[in-house]
Enzyme design. Structure first.
Site, mmCIF file in Angstrom:
data_model
loop_
_atom_site.group_PDB
_atom_site.id
_atom_site.type_symbol
_atom_site.label_atom_id
_atom_site.label_comp_id
_atom_site.label_asym_id
_atom_site.label_seq_id
_atom_site.Cartn_x
_atom_site.Cartn_y
_atom_site.Cartn_z
ATOM 1 N N GLU A 201 0.844 -1.202 0.000
ATOM 2 C CA GLU A 201 0.000 0.000 0.000
ATOM 3 C C GLU A 201 0.880 1.253 0.000
ATOM 4 O O GLU A 201 1.833 1.346 0.757
ATOM 5 C CB GLU A 201 -0.910 0.026 1.233
ATOM 6 C CG GLU A 201 -1.910 1.168 1.199
ATOM 7 C CD GLU A 201 -2.833 1.193 2.406
ATOM 8 O OE1 GLU A 201 -3.735 2.020 2.439
ATOM 9 O OE2 GLU A 201 -2.639 0.371 3.324
ATOM 10 N N GLU B 280 -6.669 -1.896 12.396
ATOM 11 C CA GLU B 280 -6.364 -2.780 11.267
ATOM 12 C C GLU B 280 -7.450 -3.833 11.065
ATOM 13 O O GLU B 280 -7.773 -4.195 9.923
ATOM 14 C CB GLU B 280 -4.998 -3.449 11.474
ATOM 15 C CG GLU B 280 -3.823 -2.483 11.645
ATOM 16 C CD GLU B 280 -3.721 -1.457 10.533
ATOM 17 O OE1 GLU B 280 -4.157 -1.744 9.396
ATOM 18 O OE2 GLU B 280 -3.216 -0.350 10.788
#
Length: 999
Positions: A234, A404
């Site tokens: 990412e 997360e």
């Protein structure tokens, strides 16, 4: 060289006793006779100067009646032109998106990993082969996909039409490095509606100096270096590991096969389906993944240990860490299992992968990364040991794990269509940390802390100037463009606060049902903001009928924080106005807003006679100004808007209402809920420090604080104290300012004491708060305790260390140096002589002895470290600031010879400069160096503007603050006696624990 002030035998004797005379080139007076001679000479010279002054003074006066130069008489450097473009706006349209001709459906990736020296020339590399199944949506003979820093075997590239594997034959192959494109031209066109397979063989490096993509890192285990291969894809780094269509909306399924040495384990997003061993090598086959974006693909090759549990829904949950840290992974596993189950229940959508692995590594650039089924963390964000770590560390672990895991639904299951909508990922993950933590730790009162941890940080980033970002904004598909856009405070903090604001106009049930609809409708798909608004509107259709898009576009598509001004206009009528709020007074919140710069604001409010903070009254402010009637409102009533600060806006009141609120707090502060008290104080100080109201109205709200015990309320006040300190600490009024805050903070300090062994997060944080502020404002007991702890370490450094006293070490050192004498100063200096360690050594400048500070600065100057020395002194005391400021002005030519960027030092002083004399000195500095470079001139004018604002603020507030301070401190004691529990110093040292390594 240190010039010792006047004839001071005390200083001389002390310095001789510490060996400073020779070792530090200190001039000393060696005989009393010499002292007497010098004194006589000085007196004679002074008499001569006085005589000359009387002789020449009439001539000087006749030439000029004003020796002080005015700003318009000074020749300042040319003022550079400012770039009017807001941050993030591109002048040239971005053309780096993939063409909409092919959609990937499935990847098969084979990799063989070489991580050992025995692999010879292939060490730290990998071989790869990839087959990508794509569907053609438009006829084309050009195939574009992403690759970056990979060695592509161009001869291996083939494209076949499925299912018959008809070869399209390759014409040309090239690369576009600007956009990381691999461009393949085929001899036969790809036909819309058909499926094709792209086959590529490639080779990649496992870089150790570039933790982006697929890279190599290491850790030390019992003196042995061990290697680990990890991924970080990412936002746009999957292309550094394998050729792919590296855009978030292009989801596909993945089959991953990794060949690696037997002494390591391979992990990926999905469970292992089988392994094949061949000599020293093992090939691990992973199950076919759910549809996902390339940035969520992940794999790891490591030799970590793990612990595991199974959730109530049957998910295998494992935590992987290096072998000697496995005992500290228990807490993360425990809360991970609970939080995953909480989200499954809340969203009524099962986590779709049979397993969840969380890896903690010693070196990992992001705090955490939400790869589906294989989350990676910095080790310090995953490990917690209550015997070693503080409750703050526990909070950090809980926060990042909850964040997360929330991504498994927001970001993974449903993904933003493009990076300009990344708030849909990060805003929801940041928000849902809070209900998840509240589920696991209700005793933490986490929703109170939302105000200080999230809301305030988002607002602070959004109200500084016109150049702040909106939540939705165009962003380039390049690492630089995406990183530049991912502003932590806007993308994470503001976005989470906007999600929380849904509760201002939608019920909890509507929000929950709307989010379930949103996730189910777009499962495994990609979305934009309108998809969210549609789902929420649908959920509210038969309840409130809110057009959510109409209401929310003004919050996501434009930057800034609105200010709602509330004014009583007689009887039960109230006028409400909206403007954009700026913390910089030069950008006033008084100018008329254009139609496209207004907000649709969900207002919540209550008043004294009603005081309903659970179900407050509500209305919308859809125009720049409106009038509302409040049934039952009487003249004596106070009014509160933005109840519990659920809305993303600030509130100002007329002076009379501010005074009523202050009186109400003094009479019975518990009438107002904790979050409302915190919001009132936060808004008042923010408005006052920005020049919108007199600071006395904010200070009046604090008159009840000696009774306040809630952490978040104190946190809201304390975050504004440094700015008030910078305004007052060089003024005579500061003694009363210190006296006031000593008296307000001492009751909390007395009740809490120094017991840092508690495992209660709020009690622990309040103790840190009270000790820090009490020592800072001269609480005698706090200073004495700090000095005793300091002496314990200095006298017995082998057995006592303060470095782990739970984030208080700088407070303790500073208080000890402030209270101590030259012996303490020298002890600290000799122990901490690594002046490059700014944080560790800065407490040395807490001394009030100007001659020591002068010597310390001269020492740094000789070592070409003047900047470091000055920065340590700026905010410690009036003496320290004056020493550094005078040195900067008087020795600037020397500084400039040593450092070209010395001009920029002025910007560090500017926040503390606020008098007419300060302004004159800054302007004279600009005139003296009016040939400075353009970049330095830009910095100079920014500093000049800050000083002008500070002076203007002080001119407006100084007299009223002085009168208020004199009134409220008249009957207060200078020092409040300590009435708390006895302090066991040995217990403080033995209870010290490691703080989290915060940003």
């Amino acid at each position: 060289m240190l010039n010792i002030p006047s004839t001071t035998p005390h200083h001389t004797d002390r310095m001789e006793s510490h060996g400073l005379e020779k070792g530090m080139n200190v001039e000393v007076f060696t005989t009393r006779k010499r002292t007497v001679y010098i004194a006589i000479i000085v007196v004679v010279l002074l008499l001569a100067l006085v005589a000359l002054a009387f002789f020449f003074l009439p001539q000087i006066s006749s030439e000029s009646n004003n020796c002080q130069l005015k700003g318009d008489e000074l020749k300042l450097p040319p003022k550079p032109e400012q770039d009017p473009s807001p941050v993030g706006v591109r002048a040239i349209p971005f053309t780096g998106r993939l063409p909409e001709t092919l959609v990937p459906e499935h990847y098969v990736i084979w990799m063989k990993i070489y991580m050992d020296t025995s692999d010879d020339i292939k060490s730290n590399s990998y071989d790869g082969k990839i087959n990508i199944t794509v569907k053609c949506t438009k006829n084309t003979n050009i195939v574009k996909l992403h690759t970056w820093l990979l060695n592509i075997d161009f001869d291996s590239i083939s494209i076949y039409r499925l299912p018959n594997l008809d070869n399209l034959w390759i014409g040309n192959v090239g690369t576009n490095d600007t956009n990381n494109f691999l461009e393949i031209t085929t001899r036969k066109s790809l036909i819309a509606g058909d499926r094709y397979m792209i086959s590529i063989t490639y080779y990649g490096q496992l870089r150790m100096d570039d933790p982006l993509g697929f890279y190599l890192t290491s850790y030390n285990h019992q003196g042995q270096i061990r290697w680990v291969a990890l991924t970080r894809f990412e936002p746009t780094f999957a292309r550094k590991a394998f050729p792919c269509f590296d855009e978030p909306q292009l989801k596909a399924t993945f089959d991953i096969v990794i060949t690696h040495r037997l002494n390591r384990t391979a992990l990926s997003n999905m469970p292992v389906v089988r392994t094949v061993t061949d000599g020293d090598w093992r090939t691990t086959y992973f199950n076919t993944s759910v549809p996902m974006s390339t940035y969520l693909v992940s794999f790891a090759i490591l030799d970590f240990n793990h612990i595991e549990r199974v959730t109530s829904s049957g998910v295998q949950f494992r935590v992987w860490v290096r072998p000697d840290k496995i005992a500290e992974a228990t807490y993360a596993l425990d809360i991970g299992v609970k939080i995953l189950s909480f989200f499954e229940n809340y969203f009524q959508i099962s986590y779709p992968i049979p397993k969840m692995d969380m890896i903690g590594t010693p070196v990992y650039p992001p705090m955490g990364l939400e790869n589906w089924g294989l989350i990676m963390y910095q080790e310090s964000r995953l490990l917690y040991n209550p015997a070693v770590h503080s409750p703050d560390r526990q909070f950090e672990v809980a926060s990042i794990v909850a964040h997360e895991l929330a991504h498994m639904w927001f970001g993974n299951l449903v993904t933003m269509d493009w990076w300009d909508e990344i708030w849909l990922n990060e805003g929801f993950a940041s928000f849902f940390e809070y209900p998840a933590i509240d589920h696991v730790h209700p005793e933490w009162q986490i929703w109170d802390q939302f105000l200080s941890e999230t809301l305030c940080k988002g607002m602070a980033a959004d109200e500084g100037s016109r150049l702040t970002r909106s939540m939705v904004q165009n962003v380039e598909d390049t690492p630089v463009g995406v990183y530049d856009f991912q502003d932590q405070e806007i993308t994470y903090k503001k976005s989470a606060t906007i999600v929380r604001s849904f509760g201002s106009f939608l019920s909890d049930e509507v929000i929950q049902n709307g989010l379930r609809t949103y996730l189910n409708t777009h499962i495994y798909g990609s979305v934009d903001s309108d998809d969210l608004w549609t789902a929420l509107s649908k959920a509210d259709r038969d309840v409130g009928g809110t057009d959510v898009k109409r209401m929310m576009d003004s919050w996501t598509l434009q930057a800034g924080v609105p200010l709602v001004t509330v004014s009583r206009i007689g009887g039960d009528s109230v006028k409400i106005q909206q403007t954009q709020f700026f913390t910089i007074p030069e950008e006033p919140a008084t100018k008329q807003l254009p139609d496209d710069r207004r907000w649709n604001i969900p207002l919540t409010y209550t008043y004294k006679s009603e005081h309903d903070f659970q179900s407050p009254l509500t209305t919308w402010l859809l125009t720049e100004e409106d009038t509302i009637k409040i049934r039952g409102l009487t003249r004596p009533d106070w009014i509160v808007f933005n109840v519990n600060q659920t809305g993303y806006y600030r509130v100002n009141y007329d002076n009379e209402n501010w005074e009523k609120l202050a009186e109400a707090l003094k009479r019975n502060f518990k009438v107002f809920p904790t979050q409302t008290r915190a919001a009132l104080l936060n808004d008042a100080f923010t408005l006052a420090l920005a020049g919108h109201i007199d600071i006395v109205y904010a200070l009046q709200l604090t008159e009840y604080l000696h009774l306040e015990t809630e952490y978040v309320v104190w946190e809201m006040v304390l975050k504004h104290l440094p700015k008030m300190y910078s305004h007052f600490f060089r003024l005579p009024d500061f003694a009363l300012f210190e006296k006031y805050w000593r008296n307000k903070t001492t009751p909390l300090y007395n009740s809490l004491g120094w017991d840092l062994s508690t495992s209660d997060l709020l009690e622990y944080r309040k103790r840190l708060q009270s000790i820090k502020v009490s020592c800072a404002y001269g609480n005698n007991h706090c200073l004495q305790t700090s000095h005793q702890l300091f002496r314990m370490e200095m006298d017995n450094p082998q057995n006592v260390t303060l470095v782990n006293i739970d984030g208080l070490v700088k407070t303790v050192y500073c208080a000890a140096i402030r209270k101590g004498d030259i012996d303490d100063w020298m002890s600290f200096h000799c122990k901490n002589n690594d002046d490059d360690d700014f944080e560790a050594t800065s407490p040395i400048c807490c001394t009030r002895e100007a001659w020591l500070l002068q010597w310390y600065l001269e020492k740094h100057h000789r070592q070409n470290k003047t900047y470091i020395g000055m920065m340590k002194m700026l905010d410690k005391s009036k003496v320290g600031f004056s020493t550094a400021w005078e040195f900067f002005l008087e020795r600037f030519d020397e500084l400039l010879e040593k450092e070209e960027d010395a001009y920029d030092y002025l910007s560090n002083f500017a926040p503390f400069l606020n008098t007419e004399e300060d302004l004159q000195q800054v302007m004279e500095f600009g005139s003296r160096y009016n040939d400075m470079p353009t970049s330095a001139a830009a910095s100079f004018y920014r500093s000049l503007d800050i000083v002008k604002r500070n002076r203007s603020w002080l001119d407006k507030n100084r007299d009223s603050v002085a009168r208020w301070l004199e009134d409220v401190t008249r009957d207060l004691p200078s020092h409040v006696p300590y009435e708390g529990r006895d302090v066991d110093l040995s217990k403080i040292v033995s209870a010290s624990r490691i703080q989290p390594d915060l940003e």
